[in-house]
Design an enzyme around this catalytic site. Structure first.
Site, short mmCIF file in Angstrom:
data_model
loop_
_atom_site.label_atom_id
_atom_site.label_comp_id
_atom_site.label_asym_id
_atom_site.label_seq_id
_atom_site.Cartn_x
_atom_site.Cartn_y
_atom_site.Cartn_z
N HIS A 139 0.84 -1.21 0.00
CA HIS A 139 0.00 0.00 0.00
C HIS A 139 0.87 1.26 0.00
O HIS A 139 0.61 2.21 -0.73
CB HIS A 139 -0.87 0.06 1.26
CG HIS A 139 -1.91 -1.03 1.38
ND1 HIS A 139 -2.03 -1.80 2.51
CD2 HIS A 139 -2.87 -1.46 0.54
CE1 HIS A 139 -3.04 -2.65 2.35
NE2 HIS A 139 -3.56 -2.47 1.16
N LYS B 65 -17.48 -6.51 6.23
CA LYS B 65 -16.16 -7.16 6.29
C LYS B 65 -15.68 -7.25 7.73
O LYS B 65 -15.67 -6.25 8.44
CB LYS B 65 -15.13 -6.35 5.49
CG LYS B 65 -14.96 -6.83 4.07
CD LYS B 65 -13.68 -6.24 3.48
CE LYS B 65 -13.58 -6.54 1.99
NZ LYS B 65 -12.42 -5.90 1.37
N ARG C 170 -2.29 -6.23 -8.33
CA ARG C 170 -1.18 -7.14 -8.07
C ARG C 170 -1.10 -8.24 -9.11
O ARG C 170 -0.08 -8.50 -9.70
CB ARG C 170 -1.32 -7.79 -6.68
CG ARG C 170 -0.94 -6.87 -5.57
CD ARG C 170 -1.57 -7.31 -4.29
NE ARG C 170 -3.02 -7.15 -4.36
CZ ARG C 170 -3.82 -7.30 -3.32
NH1 ARG C 170 -3.34 -7.66 -2.15
NH2 ARG C 170 -5.12 -7.13 -3.46
N SER D 106 -2.93 -7.69 2.96
CA SER D 106 -3.16 -7.59 4.40
C SER D 106 -3.54 -8.96 4.96
O SER D 106 -3.11 -9.33 6.05
CB SER D 106 -4.27 -6.59 4.70
OG SER D 106 -3.90 -5.31 4.25
P1 ADP Z 1 -9.87 -3.56 -0.43
O1 ADP Z 1 -10.57 -4.36 0.63
O2 ADP Z 1 -10.63 -2.34 -0.85
O3 ADP Z 1 -9.33 -4.34 -1.59
P2 ADP Z 1 -7.14 -3.35 0.53
O4 ADP Z 1 -6.70 -2.61 1.73
O5 ADP Z 1 -6.95 -4.83 0.51
O6 ADP Z 1 -8.65 -2.93 0.35
O7 ADP Z 1 -6.45 -2.76 -0.76
C1 ADP Z 1 -6.61 -1.43 -1.14
C2 ADP Z 1 -6.04 -1.25 -2.53
O8 ADP Z 1 -4.63 -1.47 -2.49
C3 ADP Z 1 -6.58 -2.22 -3.57
O9 ADP Z 1 -6.70 -1.55 -4.80
C4 ADP Z 1 -5.52 -3.28 -3.65
O10 ADP Z 1 -5.50 -3.91 -4.91
C5 ADP Z 1 -4.27 -2.45 -3.44
N1 ADP Z 1 -3.16 -3.25 -2.91
C6 ADP Z 1 -3.15 -4.05 -1.82
N2 ADP Z 1 -1.95 -4.63 -1.64
C7 ADP Z 1 -1.17 -4.20 -2.67
C8 ADP Z 1 0.17 -4.46 -3.09
N3 ADP Z 1 0.96 -5.32 -2.43
N4 ADP Z 1 0.63 -3.84 -4.19
C9 ADP Z 1 -0.20 -3.01 -4.89
N5 ADP Z 1 -1.46 -2.73 -4.57
C10 ADP Z 1 -1.96 -3.30 -3.47
#
Ligand code: ADP
Length: 165
Positions: free
Chosen positions: A17, A41, A90, A128
């Site tokens: 992130h 969630k 990703r 996460s």
């Molecule tokens: P959500 O539940 O909305 O997917 P996340 O916190 O899991 O929320 O992710 C928020 C955003 O960050 C999403 O667009 C996700 O694809 C992106 N993201 C999460 N991890 C990574 C990573 N390792 N590299 C690039 N983008 C990421």
């Protein structure tokens, strides 16, 4: 002034992130990182703590603000006068859900564009949820999350050592 929002769960924030945040902060005048309140969630960290961790790890970025929001992402973007929603990608497996969401958001608010940023190779498998899984079994996650986050994960999850039976 170009404003973008980067919405997500951030439960908790990872270096994946943070990498997107840093790169997006370089492209826009202001970036709002927003923790979505989603009662559907089940989260490990309360929304307020997720925002607090985001603030800690982005404190060096002057044009980044972190907050929480309720409801539709496009409405939040409009409220912040943002013309762009940032999402990270990703793997191919991210594509379908992101495609649906971006298409729905475009039909709700055609003036708000969704822009995807490709993950940095070292973080391509970092999520996460995988971080929480590893931390819950006592594995080290220091390579993938800032120290402050690692400590909070350990406090919340304990991290039991494994034992063969
Ligand atoms: P959500 O539940 O909305 O997917 P996340 O916190 O899991 O929320 O992710 C928020 C955003 O960050 C999403 O667009 C996700 O694809 C992106 N993201 C999460 N991890 C990574 C990573 N390792 N590299 C690039 N983008 C990421």
């Amino acid at each position: 002034m170009k404003v973008a929002v980067y919405p997500g769960s951030f439960d908790p924030v990872t270096y994946g992130h943070l990498d997107i945040i840093q790169r997006a902060a370089g492209l826009f005048d202001r970036l709002y990182v927003a923790v979505l309140r989603n009662p559907a969630k089940q989260a490990l960290f309360p929304v307020e703590e997720r925002v607090e961790m985001l603030r800690l790890v982005t404190s060096h970025l002057e044009n980044v603000s972190c907050e929480s929001f309720d409801g539709l992402v496009v409405r939040y973007a409009q409220e912040r006068q943002a013309s762009v929603i940032i999402r990270g990608l990703r793997a191919v497996s991210d594509f379908e859900a992101e495609f649906k969401m971006a298409s729905m958001n475009r039909s709700l608010a055609p003036e708000v564009e969704t822009i995807f940023m490709m993950t940095n190779a070292p973080y391509s498998f970092v999520s996460s949820s995988i971080i929480k899984e590893v931390a819950s079994f006592g594995g080290s996650v220091g390579k993938w999350v800032p120290r402050e986050v690692e400590e909070r994960l350990a406090r919340r999850l304990g991290g039991g050592g494994g034992q063969a039976r």
